[in-house]
Design an enzyme around this catalytic site. Structure first.
Site, PDB file in Angstrom:
ATOM      1  N   GLU A 162       0.961  -1.348   0.224  1.00 53.22           N
ATOM      2  CA  GLU A 162      -0.268  -0.209   0.107  1.00 53.22           C
ATOM      3  C   GLU A 162       0.756   0.896  -0.156  1.00 53.22           C
ATOM      4  O   GLU A 162       0.207   2.172  -0.754  1.00 53.22           O
ATOM      5  CB  GLU A 162      -1.026   0.208   1.298  1.00 53.22           C
ATOM      6  N   HIS A 184     -10.464  -4.788  10.717  1.00 54.85           N
ATOM      7  CA  HIS A 184     -11.320  -4.258   9.558  1.00 54.85           C
ATOM      8  C   HIS A 184     -12.880  -3.866   9.648  1.00 54.85           C
ATOM      9  O   HIS A 184     -13.990  -3.723   8.564  1.00 54.85           O
ATOM     10  CB  HIS A 184     -12.073  -5.943   8.581  1.00 54.85           C
TER      11      HIS A 184
END
Lengths: 327, 373
Positions: A60, A129
């Protein structure tokens, strides 16, 4: 008007903007061959090829920075984070590079880039998450932060974000991708960044909200209608720059406000909204402003605990009754 | 020396931190000067001397409070900036870290613009918004000065991506220091650059110390260039970073690879920083000895190149003195220029936050600051 899902509206926005401007490309994990982890990029690789729809390694930081560098060199990248949770690995490039480049270079290098992906809780995805990233990015001057609630706004705002000359953090939602569907104009349109919209007019109390909480607020408003409380739902749509004028105008009309969002309470978007209200509409308030938010705990996995930690329409309704002294 | 031969060590560096400069001879024919004319050689030397005199002036004015914040000087590493930037084309790109004054000057920024930036004035290359660590000049494709170690390597591959995307034949030269080889961004960037053939030249300036940490204390490889071996399609090599012609030759070859094959290169230039990490840090002390600094100073890249040019009859003592005197004058003038340049006006605070202007309703939050109304 066609009824589209939130996901389809985003896909349309990407396709239209990539057709319109060949300096626009998308990079992220699984965006190409896999058609997107959540299928938002479905079909784009076939149409545009691998240089414009680039499957990235799970890196990322690296591919977010690649986007920033490409933007400085004149392209208009769209960086997809599979979810905003993973973007924490890349926050240096978003905050230290993208957000500051324009000022740090004395106005020479603006960074036209969109960082997008789903945020917030879904269904029992547990602590790592299930989090709302809006406050992390809204804190940063130089960024624009968008979190649309409807398919129509998702499309119009994503198109505006791609055309914007500054870095935009665009926060979608796993839950809304499929569940939210609404009428989307067939002709081209852009939704302006930085403008809130009244999603339901009302006269008794203003609920300031964005993203998923707009739907909770609308549900609460339907319940409260039966109790003869007329709720105005103001969807911020963009949380930075925040449409203070719209908030103040609505509160001056209703004299009461509830600020609702999904994330944690400490230093969140709503905290800023409350401050804007007390500074600019203090004399109009008939009651202290109430806040609705997720509980101040990491998201637990157990279904019952997750439900307790997540704000819903009942919480919004209760807060509205409270500011109306009707509880 | 810097043949496209991954893994070939061209400069021998002893494991002993006090061993001094690389002893390995460059394979470039010392008399051939890479085919450069006398004038081109003198220009290279002039560039290095201007950088040196500029930094010395920066140190001087820093001591009397003209420059704020951090100020990382480049003294000792001039062979790397001059040798690497000189063979680039105007349409190539340069991006670097925070030890960026000399590279900015090597790329063509005026010493006046760099010094005015150090002073935080409107005539600075970043209009006073960047300071020492953030030199930018878009007209020169000089993409900054970046202050977070390693964070600009992903930016460099983004530039490389844009070059490929548009089908260009430019390269992007990316400078960084030895501490970067242990950062995730380094590996993420080398991996993507190699996998997608991005024409980026990763130029590691191994000045042996990441701030006060000897690179060998924290890197699990002896030869930092070996970090590049993991990536197929990436050419890794090292070069004597105290030798401007050796650096230039390695760069010329890397530029060729980038332009023609689109492949990236990873060059470890072994050099030494003569000053402390920043102006706030000691030149030597707990982490390196005075003797080590002095040993490397005896291999000063400017003096050794001067000697080489004189030995070859390409430079006279008189010419050297003229160049040096002019460089000192340029440095003096840059400080005088910076002193004359105005501070940015208060309204500039809001000017470069967003390219489409600062929203009025957000600005109302600053109403408590009466002087800004």
């Amino acid at each position: 008007m066609a009824v589209l899902t939130y996901r389809e509206a985003l896909n349309d926005a990407l396709r239209e903007e990539m057709e319109r401007d060949d300096s626009t490309f998308i990079i992220g994990e699984e965006v190409g061959e896999y058609d997107g982890a959540y299928k938002v990029t479905k079909g784009l690789l076939d149409q545009f090829g691998e240089w414009r729809v680039r499957d990235a390694p799970i890196a990322e930081l690296g591919f977010a920075g690649l986007g920033v560098g490409a933007a400085m060199a004149g392209l208009r990248p769209i960086v997809e984070f599979m979810t905003w949770n993973f973007a924490l690995l890349a926050i240096d490039e978003v905050v230290n590079a993208a957000a500051k480049m324009f000022q740090m270079s004395g106005g020479q290098y603006n960074v036209p880039i969109v960082f997008r992906g789903p945020g917030g809780a879904a269904l029992q995805l547990a602590a790592q998450h299930s989090q709302s990233p809006e406050p992390w990015y809204s804190y940063v001057p130089g960024l624009k932060v968008i979190a649309p609630a409807t398919a129509k706004d998702a499309k119009g705002l994503l198109k505006s974000a791609i055309r914007d000359n500054d870095p935009v953090v665009f926060i979608e939602s796993e839950i809304m991708y499929n569940l939210v569907r609404d009428e989307v104009p067939e002709e081209e349109y852009l939704t302006p960044i930085g403008k809130a919209e009244v999603k339901r007019e009302g006269s008794d109390v203003t609920v300031v909200c964005h993203s998923k909480m707009v739907h909770q607020a609308l549900a609460a408003a339907r319940t409260l209608e039966k109790e003869e409380i007329d709720v105005e739902v103001l969807d911020l749509r963009t949380v930075r720059p925040l449409d203070v004028d719209a908030v103040v105008a609505s509160v001056k009309k209703t004299n009461r406000a509830v600020v609702a969002e999904e994330g944690w309470p400490m230093c969140n978007v709503g905290a800023q909204v409350v401050d804007d209200i007390q500074r600019e509409a203090f004399d109009s308030l008939d009651a202290p402003v109430a806040r609705v938010n997720g509980l101040d705990v990491p998201m637990p996995y157990a279904k019952n605990l997750e439900k307790l930690a997540t704000p819903n329409a009942d919480h919004v309704a209760a807060a509205v009754r409270h500011v109306c002294y009707a509880d | 020396m810097s043949s496209a031969n991954p893994g070939r060590s061209t400069a021998t560096v002893s494991d002993d931190p006090a061993a001094g400069a690389p002893g390995g001879a460059s394979s470039a024919d010392p008399d051939a000067f890479l085919g450069l004319s006398k004038e081109e050689c003198v220009e290279l030397l002039r560039e290095m001397i201007i950088e040196r005199r500029f930094e010395e002036k920066a140190a001087e004015v820093y001591q009397v409070g003209k420059i704020g914040g951090f100020c990382h000087l480049y003294i000792g590493q001039e062979a790397v900036s001059a040798g690497s930037i000189s063979p680039l084309r105007d349409d190539d790109y340069v991006i670097t870290a925070y030890r960026d004054h000399s590279q900015a000057i090597a790329r063509g920024m005026t010493p006046n613009a760099v010094m005015a930036e150090l002073y935080g004035r409107v005539d600075g290359c970043s209009k006073g918004f960047g300071g020492s660590m953030h030199m930018f000049d878009k007209s020169l494709n000089f993409m900054g000065g970046h202050g977070i170690v390693g964070s600009h390597l992903p930016l460099a591959i983004g530039v490389g991506y844009a070059i490929r995307y548009r089908g260009g034949d430019q390269v992007c030269l990316c400078f960084f220091g030895d501490s970067v080889v242990n950062i995730g961004a380094f590996h993420e960037s080398l991996n993507m650059a190699a996998r997608w053939k991005l024409p980026v030249i990763f130029l590691l300036e191994n000045n042996r110390y990441g701030m006060g940490t000897d690179y060998r204390r924290v890197a699990a490889v002896k030869e930092l260039k070996d970090r590049g071996r993991a990536y197929e399609g990436l050419t890794s090599l090292d070069v004597d970073g105290m030798d401007v012609l050796a650096v230039r030759q390695a760069m010329e070859e890397a530029i060729e690879r980038g332009r023609n094959e689109k492949t990236p290169s990873f060059i470890e230039a072994r050099c030494f920083r003569y000053m402390g990490h920043s102006m706030a840090d000691p030149m030597h002390g707990t982490y390196r000895t005075r003797e080590e600094v002095e040993k490397w100073r005896s291999d000063d890249p400017i003096l050794s190149f001067t000697r080489r040019l004189m030995d070859a009859g390409r430079l006279t003592e008189e010419e050297y003195k003229t160049i040096d005197r002019e460089a000192k004058e340029i440095a003096e003038e840059s400080a005088a220029f910076a002193d004359r340049s105005p501070f940015p006006d208060p309204e500039a605070l809001y000017r470069y936050v967003y390219s489409d202007g600062y929203p009025d309703d957000m600005r109302r939050r600053d109403a408590w600051r009466k002087e800004l109304r």
